[in-house]
Scaffold this active site. Structure first.
Site, PDB file in Angstrom:
ATOM      1  CB  ALA A 118      60.141  19.124  44.628  1.00 11.23           C
ATOM      2  CB  CYS A 119      64.099  22.942  45.940  1.00 13.69           C
ATOM      3  SG  CYS A 119      62.737  23.574  46.918  1.00 13.69           S
ATOM      4  CE1 TYR A 148      66.765  22.730  51.473  1.00  9.04           C
ATOM      5  CE2 TYR A 148      65.224  22.778  49.627  1.00  9.04           C
ATOM      6  CZ  TYR A 148      65.640  22.230  50.826  1.00  9.04           C
ATOM      7  OH  TYR A 148      64.936  21.200  51.385  1.00  9.04           O
ATOM      8  CE  LYS A 191      59.518  23.292  53.414  1.00 14.03           C
ATOM      9  NZ  LYS A 191      59.530  22.433  52.247  1.00 14.03           N
ATOM     10  CE  LYS A 199      50.612  34.086  56.591  1.00 15.20           C
ATOM     11  NZ  LYS A 199      50.883  34.654  55.285  1.00 15.20           N
TER      12      LYS A 199
HETATM   13  P1  NAD Z   1      63.520  20.621  59.643  1.00 16.34           P
HETATM   14  O1  NAD Z   1      64.159  21.971  59.510  1.00 16.34           O
HETATM   15  O2  NAD Z   1      62.331  20.490  60.506  1.00 16.34           O
HETATM   16  O3  NAD Z   1      64.603  19.558  60.100  1.00 16.34           O
HETATM   17  C1  NAD Z   1      65.956  19.648  59.760  1.00 16.34           C
HETATM   18  C2  NAD Z   1      66.752  19.420  61.022  1.00 16.34           C
HETATM   19  O4  NAD Z   1      68.151  19.465  60.692  1.00 16.34           O
HETATM   20  C3  NAD Z   1      66.519  20.501  62.092  1.00 16.34           C
HETATM   21  O5  NAD Z   1      66.026  19.939  63.285  1.00 16.34           O
HETATM   22  C4  NAD Z   1      67.879  21.126  62.280  1.00 16.34           C
HETATM   23  O6  NAD Z   1      68.172  21.504  63.624  1.00 16.34           O
HETATM   24  C5  NAD Z   1      68.807  20.009  61.812  1.00 16.34           C
HETATM   25  N1  NAD Z   1      70.120  20.553  61.482  1.00 16.34           N
HETATM   26  C6  NAD Z   1      70.393  21.690  60.786  1.00 16.34           C
HETATM   27  N2  NAD Z   1      71.702  21.915  60.765  1.00 16.34           N
HETATM   28  C7  NAD Z   1      72.278  20.881  61.449  1.00 16.34           C
HETATM   29  C8  NAD Z   1      73.609  20.574  61.780  1.00 16.34           C
HETATM   30  N3  NAD Z   1      74.615  21.361  61.412  1.00 16.34           N
HETATM   31  N4  NAD Z   1      73.853  19.455  62.500  1.00 16.34           N
HETATM   32  C9  NAD Z   1      72.821  18.669  62.916  1.00 16.34           C
HETATM   33  N5  NAD Z   1      71.543  18.918  62.623  1.00 16.34           N
HETATM   34  C10 NAD Z   1      71.267  20.014  61.903  1.00 16.34           C
HETATM   35  O7  NAD Z   1      63.213  20.162  58.154  1.00 16.34           O
HETATM   36  P2  NAD Z   1      62.322  18.940  57.635  1.00 16.34           P
HETATM   37  O8  NAD Z   1      61.123  19.519  57.002  1.00 16.34           O
HETATM   38  O9  NAD Z   1      62.177  17.921  58.684  1.00 16.34           O
HETATM   39  O10 NAD Z   1      63.244  18.391  56.460  1.00 16.34           O
HETATM   40  C11 NAD Z   1      64.071  17.235  56.615  1.00 16.34           C
HETATM   41  C12 NAD Z   1      64.859  17.027  55.334  1.00 16.34           C
HETATM   42  O11 NAD Z   1      63.973  16.898  54.234  1.00 16.34           O
HETATM   43  C13 NAD Z   1      65.808  18.169  54.991  1.00 16.34           C
HETATM   44  O12 NAD Z   1      66.976  17.638  54.426  1.00 16.34           O
HETATM   45  C14 NAD Z   1      65.043  18.954  53.951  1.00 16.34           C
HETATM   46  O13 NAD Z   1      65.904  19.679  53.105  1.00 16.34           O
HETATM   47  C15 NAD Z   1      64.313  17.836  53.220  1.00 16.34           C
HETATM   48  N6  NAD Z   1      63.089  18.314  52.543  1.00 16.34           N
HETATM   49  C16 NAD Z   1      61.990  18.639  53.276  1.00 16.34           C
HETATM   50  C17 NAD Z   1      60.846  19.069  52.623  1.00 16.34           C
HETATM   51  C18 NAD Z   1      59.601  19.409  53.380  1.00 16.34           C
HETATM   52  O14 NAD Z   1      58.583  19.664  52.725  1.00 16.34           O
HETATM   53  N7  NAD Z   1      59.592  19.444  54.701  1.00 16.34           N
HETATM   54  C19 NAD Z   1      60.834  19.188  51.222  1.00 16.34           C
HETATM   55  C20 NAD Z   1      61.977  18.864  50.523  1.00 16.34           C
HETATM   56  C21 NAD Z   1      63.103  18.394  51.187  1.00 16.34           C
END
Ligand code: NAD
Length: 343
Positions: A118-119, A148, A191, A199
């Site tokens: 959503a960003c 991002y 988040k 907290k």
């Molecule tokens: P998270 O940070 O828990 O998981 C992301 C994972 O990617 C991490 O475990 C990290 O180690 C891995 N990673 C980072 N760099 C890497 C690399 N170079 N090689 C291999 N692995 C790598 O985040 P999440 O909340 O599980 O999000 C998963 C996806 O969903 C992401 O693409 C994020 O941008 C997207 N997203 C999440 C949310 C949310 O609310 N959690 C919202 C919008 C988008």
């Protein structure tokens, strides 16, 4: 019949780990890939590879002999992290997504789902707390708030071009604030729901009532529970819909209301101290019209139910990890970290 072979990148992270668990229950063969293993539980993946996906050779290894890819790996975190690490995020995530998609093409992957966000939505549509829910077509003219979001938008376009230019079915899912147990809850990348649970659990543990909130707390968001998220992902990759699609809840709450809900679950009264800190856009909500039209389904788990499960898990983590210390509200500033991630 042979099992469908799936690769989940980011399988050591929050959503990726839950997705692997879900896919295993459905009977798939799953390869998890990440820089690290999941923090709180053993992965059920058939194979778990520790690979840095910024490097093309590693992406080729990750997607070899794979039919479906869920591309979730990203350098990301909550507002504190995203607003303090623009260059690092843009650099890492561009490399990860360019190389993973191209490697999937080279390896003949059939279906490729990209985790967008959503960003990507423009700042000018999110200036009011009482915001109109965001429809997918609201993305343009583009003006995401942070690096991002810009990177996610470019990868969305890349997926669209790959689908058009090569015979690869790509899917683009825009997550709206996914939350739940076994996600990052401290350290600076957490988040809002996890940070508030921590907290409030700390306040309860220490017998205090004041918790700190960034800004006036009147900024609004919607939050989607992780079980709905992984179910939605699975449905989308088997749909025939390829344009961007929102995946989120549409119950809008302020951060103050979210804190009150968590406090009610914890069973303690709280006083909110509003301090300066990154808040992101003023208001954001998901319009789920397209999701419902395509899948005849939208997320079903209420915020209250999801928060109760999340709080219970975070309170247990807090009890395990803290004794008598108070929460820190310092935004994560890891600008000093190297631009090149280490495995
Ligand atoms: P998270 O940070 O828990 O998981 C992301 C994972 O990617 C991490 O475990 C990290 O180690 C891995 N990673 C980072 N760099 C890497 C690399 N170079 N090689 C291999 N692995 C790598 O985040 P999440 O909340 O599980 O999000 C998963 C996806 O969903 C992401 O693409 C994020 O941008 C997207 N997203 C999440 C949310 C949310 O609310 N959690 C919202 C919008 C988008």
């Amino acid at each position: 019949m042979d099992k469908v072979r799936i690769c989940v990148t980011g399988a050591g992270g929050f959503i990726g780990h839950h997705l692997v668990t879900f896919l295993k229950k459905q009977g798939y063969w799953v390869r998890g890939v990440d820089l690290k293993k999941p923090d709180y539980e053993v992965s059920q993946a058939d194979e778990f590879r520790i690979l840095d996906l910024c490097h093309p050779d590693n992406c080729l290894e990750a997607t070899k002999d794979i039919e479906l890819v869920f591309a979730l790996a990203a350098d990301m975190g909550g507002m504190g992290y995203i607003s303090a690490n623009h260059s690092k995020i843009l650099y890492h995530n561009s490399l990860i997504n360019l190389h993973t998609l191209e490697s999937a093409r080279v390896n003949g992957v059939r279906k490729y789902l990209f985790a967008s966000s959503a960003c990507i939505y423009p700042e000018y549509r999110q200036e009011e707390a009482n915001v109109t829910p965001l429809k997918e077509e609201d993305a343009y003219p583009a003006q995401p708030q942070d690096a991002y979001g810009w990177e996610k938008l470019i990868t969305e376009r890349l997926c669209e071009y790959y689908r058009r230019d090569y015979e690869m079915q790509t899917y683009i899912v825009r997550f709206h604030n996914i939350f739940g147990p076994r996600g990052t809850w401290d350290g600076g990348r957490e988040k809002a729901p996890a940070a508030l649970c921590r907290k409030i659990a700390l306040a309860k543990l220490n017998g205090i009532s004041e918790i700190q909130i960034w800004g006036d707390g009147e900024q609004t968001r919607s939050f989607c529970y992780i079980d709905d998220c992984v179910e939605g992902l699975h449905k989308i990759i088997y749909s025939d819909y390829h344009d961007p699609i929102n995946l989120g809840q549409d119950e809008l709450v302020t951060i103050n209301q979210l804190a009150d809900m968590v406090a009610a679950i914890a069973g303690i009264p709280i006083k909110k101290a509003h301090i300066a800190g990154p808040q992101g856009v003023r208001g954001r909500n998901s319009d789920n019209g397209r999701l419902f039209k395509i899948l005849e389904w939208t997320p079903e788990i209420s915020l209250e139910e999801g928060l109760a499960k999340t709080y219970t898990w975070i309170e247990a983590q807090v009890k395990k990890n803290y004794s008598g210390s108070e929460s820190s509200d310092e935004p994560a500033t890891s600008k000093k970290e190297s631009m090149v991630q280490k495995q």
